[in-house]
Design an enzyme around this catalytic site. Structure first.
Site, PDB file in Angstrom:
ATOM      1  N   ASN A 150       0.715  -1.147  -0.072  1.00 23.64           N
ATOM      2  CA  ASN A 150      -0.017   0.160  -0.026  1.00 23.64           C
ATOM      3  C   ASN A 150       0.758   1.294   0.010  1.00 23.64           C
ATOM      4  O   ASN A 150       0.474   2.222  -0.563  1.00 23.64           O
ATOM      5  CB  ASN A 150      -1.050  -0.165   1.272  1.00 23.64           C
ATOM      6  CG  ASN A 150      -0.221  -0.009   2.448  1.00 23.64           C
ATOM      7  OD1 ASN A 150       0.835  -0.546   2.584  1.00 23.64           O
ATOM      8  ND2 ASN A 150      -0.758   0.656   3.481  1.00 23.64           N
ATOM      9  N   GLU A 248       3.207  -5.325  12.387  1.00 25.47           N
ATOM     10  CA  GLU A 248       2.479  -4.242  12.167  1.00 25.47           C
ATOM     11  C   GLU A 248       1.571  -4.811  11.403  1.00 25.47           C
ATOM     12  O   GLU A 248       1.663  -5.002   9.982  1.00 25.47           O
ATOM     13  CB  GLU A 248       3.347  -3.027  11.528  1.00 25.47           C
ATOM     14  CG  GLU A 248       4.293  -2.594  12.517  1.00 25.47           C
ATOM     15  CD  GLU A 248       4.001  -1.932  13.697  1.00 25.47           C
ATOM     16  OE1 GLU A 248       2.966  -1.470  13.877  1.00 25.47           O
ATOM     17  OE2 GLU A 248       4.848  -1.907  14.773  1.00 25.47           O
ATOM     18  N   CYS A 282      -3.248   1.736   6.230  1.00 25.64           N
ATOM     19  CA  CYS A 282      -3.806   0.874   7.573  1.00 25.64           C
ATOM     20  C   CYS A 282      -4.366   1.910   8.346  1.00 25.64           C
ATOM     21  O   CYS A 282      -4.891   1.416   9.566  1.00 25.64           O
ATOM     22  CB  CYS A 282      -2.523   0.093   8.035  1.00 25.64           C
ATOM     23  SG  CYS A 282      -1.028   1.338   8.338  1.00 25.64           S
ATOM     24  N   GLU A 461       7.264   0.360  16.115  1.00 27.63           N
ATOM     25  CA  GLU A 461       8.366   0.984  15.381  1.00 27.63           C
ATOM     26  C   GLU A 461       8.470   2.276  15.821  1.00 27.63           C
ATOM     27  O   GLU A 461       7.803   2.899  16.534  1.00 27.63           O
ATOM     28  CB  GLU A 461       7.869   0.889  13.843  1.00 27.63           C
ATOM     29  CG  GLU A 461       7.843  -0.722  13.493  1.00 27.63           C
ATOM     30  CD  GLU A 461       7.434  -0.842  12.097  1.00 27.63           C
ATOM     31  OE1 GLU A 461       6.710  -0.057  11.249  1.00 27.63           O
ATOM     32  OE2 GLU A 461       8.021  -1.766  11.153  1.00 27.63           O
TER      33      GLU A 461
HETATM   34  P1  NDP Z   1      -0.053  -9.192   3.209  1.00 27.65           P
HETATM   35  O1  NDP Z   1       0.045  -9.832   4.631  1.00 27.65           O
HETATM   36  O2  NDP Z   1      -0.710 -10.008   2.281  1.00 27.65           O
HETATM   37  O3  NDP Z   1       1.411  -9.177   2.776  1.00 27.65           O
HETATM   38  C1  NDP Z   1       2.511  -8.533   3.208  1.00 27.65           C
HETATM   39  C2  NDP Z   1       3.778  -8.786   2.836  1.00 27.65           C
HETATM   40  O4  NDP Z   1       3.993 -10.149   3.405  1.00 27.65           O
HETATM   41  C3  NDP Z   1       4.020  -9.065   1.346  1.00 27.65           C
HETATM   42  O5  NDP Z   1       5.499  -8.563   0.859  1.00 27.65           O
HETATM   43  C4  NDP Z   1       3.643 -10.305   1.107  1.00 27.65           C
HETATM   44  O6  NDP Z   1       4.222 -10.830  -0.097  1.00 27.65           O
HETATM   45  C5  NDP Z   1       4.225 -11.357   2.275  1.00 27.65           C
HETATM   46  N1  NDP Z   1       3.917 -12.647   2.640  1.00 27.65           N
HETATM   47  C6  NDP Z   1       2.652 -13.007   2.411  1.00 27.65           C
HETATM   48  N2  NDP Z   1       2.626 -14.089   2.764  1.00 27.65           N
HETATM   49  C7  NDP Z   1       3.739 -14.483   3.524  1.00 27.65           C
HETATM   50  C8  NDP Z   1       4.284 -15.724   4.499  1.00 27.65           C
HETATM   51  N3  NDP Z   1       3.503 -16.545   4.684  1.00 27.65           N
HETATM   52  N4  NDP Z   1       5.452 -15.331   5.048  1.00 27.65           N
HETATM   53  C9  NDP Z   1       6.069 -14.318   4.538  1.00 27.65           C
HETATM   54  N5  NDP Z   1       5.702 -13.285   4.052  1.00 27.65           N
HETATM   55  C10 NDP Z   1       4.398 -13.299   3.413  1.00 27.65           C
HETATM   56  O7  NDP Z   1      -0.580  -7.807   3.274  1.00 27.65           O
HETATM   57  P2  NDP Z   1      -0.634  -6.914   2.043  1.00 27.65           P
HETATM   58  O8  NDP Z   1       0.400  -6.708   1.313  1.00 27.65           O
HETATM   59  O9  NDP Z   1      -2.047  -7.340   1.429  1.00 27.65           O
HETATM   60  O10 NDP Z   1      -1.078  -5.449   2.656  1.00 27.65           O
HETATM   61  C11 NDP Z   1      -1.962  -4.859   3.368  1.00 27.65           C
HETATM   62  C12 NDP Z   1      -2.289  -5.225   4.853  1.00 27.65           C
HETATM   63  O11 NDP Z   1      -1.246  -4.626   5.563  1.00 27.65           O
HETATM   64  C13 NDP Z   1      -3.494  -4.537   5.205  1.00 27.65           C
HETATM   65  O12 NDP Z   1      -3.991  -5.625   6.399  1.00 27.65           O
HETATM   66  C14 NDP Z   1      -2.889  -3.283   6.153  1.00 27.65           C
HETATM   67  O13 NDP Z   1      -3.645  -3.110   7.054  1.00 27.65           O
HETATM   68  C15 NDP Z   1      -1.551  -3.942   6.459  1.00 27.65           C
HETATM   69  N6  NDP Z   1      -0.717  -2.657   7.049  1.00 27.65           N
HETATM   70  C16 NDP Z   1      -0.418  -2.661   8.180  1.00 27.65           C
HETATM   71  C17 NDP Z   1       0.328  -1.443   8.591  1.00 27.65           C
HETATM   72  C18 NDP Z   1       0.809  -1.211  10.004  1.00 27.65           C
HETATM   73  O14 NDP Z   1       1.702  -0.177   9.881  1.00 27.65           O
HETATM   74  N7  NDP Z   1       0.132  -1.626  11.029  1.00 27.65           N
HETATM   75  C19 NDP Z   1       0.703  -0.448   7.451  1.00 27.65           C
HETATM   76  C20 NDP Z   1       0.261  -0.911   6.327  1.00 27.65           C
HETATM   77  C21 NDP Z   1      -0.350  -1.793   5.849  1.00 27.65           C
HETATM   78  P3  NDP Z   1       3.051 -10.774  -1.400  1.00 27.65           P
HETATM   79  O15 NDP Z   1       3.007  -9.472  -1.823  1.00 27.65           O
HETATM   80  O16 NDP Z   1       4.089 -11.435  -2.436  1.00 27.65           O
HETATM   81  O17 NDP Z   1       2.226 -11.742  -1.192  1.00 27.65           O
END
Ligand code: NDP
Length: 480
Positions: A150, A248, A282, A461
């Site tokens: 995002n 996070e 988020c 963080e």
């Molecule tokens: P995901 O959890 O799908 O993915 C996040 C990252 O993890 C990506 O790089 C993804 O790769 C990777 N990933 C996926 N599966 C695995 C696994 N089994 N082991 C290790 N890494 C993995 O989240 P999104 O990318 O869909 O992002 C949206 C989410 O992030 C929302 O829930 C949002 O709220 C949260 N978010 C939280 C923030 C915070 O600060 N709390 C800030 C921004 C977003 P790939 O993309 O290749 O699947």
């Protein structure tokens, strides 16, 4: 077609398998570049490079680490236009937002930790005059950083900066949905003279390459930002290996509007808090609670301003809402709008996908959507949608709104709108969320602790918290 490459041991290389995944521009739905489909073999290469670099990097003075990082920050600034354009094309966000918000923040992340490390000090605990304790903080070793799609470069650098500033070497994985600015960032690191192996960027799918990183026995700390489900999976694998974890995760942030708010300012800012970056931050507020005495007036003004938000080509300067980051996410957001209707919600505006004229006709766009008439416990109001969808509901008392606002499994952020300072403090203290904004939203000071409660995460963080996470604390006790 342009090929994105992994950055390992100071070089840009193809994945060992030589396989690539298609990377799509969400504003057109067209594939425009190829991203490495890396696997455990690439993680191993990255780990080896990081491990080799660690003894020298961890012994490099804070001042010298800082100097290289400051060069990286300068180069981000110098390449602002290119990075912002790349981010907009890759993620779908309006170009002006990338240029004014996200890329400058990536620069600020690097700059902040480059300077912070020079002031990072440890505690001492004298025991009268017969002994003294001091805390020795040393880098951990090779650490893993995983970030979502995002705010791609913003969140990627938010993790990498404190990790390398503290003397660690890093294996990092951006989201495969938005890999482009991480690739450009690797070129910047090369140009800045970051020693080889200090940062290694491995692109690819989460369940394949991300999970290989988490399962690697010698990558002993993982800093992750992403969805709660993925965070739980990472914790399941990492916990029995006793890795240090910073998670996070998702949010379902409430916005509390009291009748004594500064009305015009609040409407304007709440629109921004709801729909910036297509609601794909988020921290965006997605459940809007309005005190009943101003409910109708606020609703009319709010919906009026939401309807005026221009959805369209992210590259145009007057676009306020760009494309949804991927087809999969686009389908997910639309399915939640259907759910809201099934649960009895009334769509006050939006509620549909849209096809802007011109080059973006085949892209993934959704009209900003406001839903009324749902109870606070229904799925629409409990589950994270992470798109341009907001629900509104009225409340009568402070107790009632606190109960509704705190009713989800999440606890990341909230905003409270009132001119009554006593009430603001009282409500802030009772909110179960890691961040409470009073009469503002997304006002960030990088020194403050950042993170969520409940299922929004574990750890914090930002500022010293991040430097503490990326160091091991050792108590040294000296008898006088
Ligand atoms: P995901 O959890 O799908 O993915 C996040 C990252 O993890 C990506 O790089 C993804 O790769 C990777 N990933 C996926 N599966 C695995 C696994 N089994 N082991 C290790 N890494 C993995 O989240 P999104 O990318 O869909 O992002 C949206 C989410 O992030 C929302 O829930 C949002 O709220 C949260 N978010 C939280 C923030 C915070 O600060 N709390 C800030 C921004 C977003 P790939 O993309 O290749 O699947």
């Amino acid at each position: 077609m342009q090929k994105i490459l992994n950055y390992i041991n100071g070089e840009l290389i193809e994945p060992v398998s030589t396989n690539f995944i298609e990377n799509t521009d969400p504003s057109t739905g067209e594939v425009y570049s190829l991203c490495p489909d890396s696997d455990a073999q690439d993680i191993e290469l990255a780990y080896q490079a990081a491990e080799k670099a660690f003894p020298i990097w961890s012994e490099t003075s804070a001042n010298d680490r800082s100097k290289v990082m400051l060069k990286i920050a300068d180069l981000i600034e110098k390449n602002l236009d290119e990075l912002a354009l790349a981010e907009s094309i890759d993620q779908g966000k309006p170009l002006w937002l990338a240029k004014n918000g996200e890329i400058p923040r990536a620069q600020a992340n690097i700059h902040f930790f480059a300077t912070a490390i020079e002031h990072y000090a440890s505690e001492a605990h004298p025991m009268g005059n017969h002994a003294i304790n001091y805390t020795l903080r040393t880098p951990i070793g090779v650490v893993g950083c995983i970030s979502p799609w995002n705010l791609p470069l913003y969140l990627f650098t938010w993790k990498i900066a404190p990790a390398i500033a503290a003397g660690n070497c890093v294996v990092a994985k951006p989201s495969e949905i938005t890999p482009m600015t991480a690739y450009l960032f690797s070129k910047i690191c090369m140009e800045a003279g970051l020693p080889k192996g200090v940062l290694n960027i491995v692109h690819g799918l989460g369940p394949k390459v991300g999970s290989a990183m988490v399962a690697h026995k010698n990558i002993t700390a993982i800093s992750f930002t992403g969805g709660t489900k993925t965070g739980a999976e990472i914790a399941r694998v990492a916990a029995p290996m006793f890795k240090k974890l910073s998670l996070e995760l998702g949010g379902k942030n409430p916005t509390l509007v009291f009748a004594d708010c500064d009305f015009d300012k609040t409407v304007k800012e709440v629109v921004r808090a709801s729909f910036t970056n297509q609601g794909e931050i988020c921290l965006c507020g997605s459940r809007l609670y309005i005190e009943r005495s101003i409910y109708e007036k606020f609703k009319t003004a709010f919906v009026g301003q939401v309807k005026a938000l221009k959805v369209g080509d992210p590259l145009l300067p007057d676009t306020k809402v760009g494309a949804i980051a991927s087809k999969m996410h686009f389908d997910k957001v639309l399915s939640y709008i259907e759910l809201a209707k099934e649960e009895g919600g009334t769509i006050l505006c939006g509620g549909v996908s849209t096809n802007p004229e011109g080059r973006c006709q085949t892209g993934y766009f959704i009209e900003p959507t406001v839903v009324e008439g749902l109870g606070h416990l229904c799925r629409t109001n409990q589950e994270e949608i992470f798109g341009p969808v907001v629900t509104i509901q009225a409340f009568d008392t402070e107790e009632e709104v606190l109960e509704m606002a705190n009713s989800t499994d999440y606890g990341l952020a909230c905003s409270v709108w009132t001119e009554n300072l006593t009430k603001a403090h009282r409500v802030a203290a009772k909110m179960k969320s890691g961040i409470v904004w009073i009469n503002c939203w997304l006002l960030r000071d990088l020194r403050t602790p950042f993170g969520g409660m409940k299922q929004s995460g574990v750890g914090r963080e930002g500022g010293w918290e991040a430097l503490r996470f990326f160091t091991e604390a050792k108590n040294v006790c000296i008898k006088m």
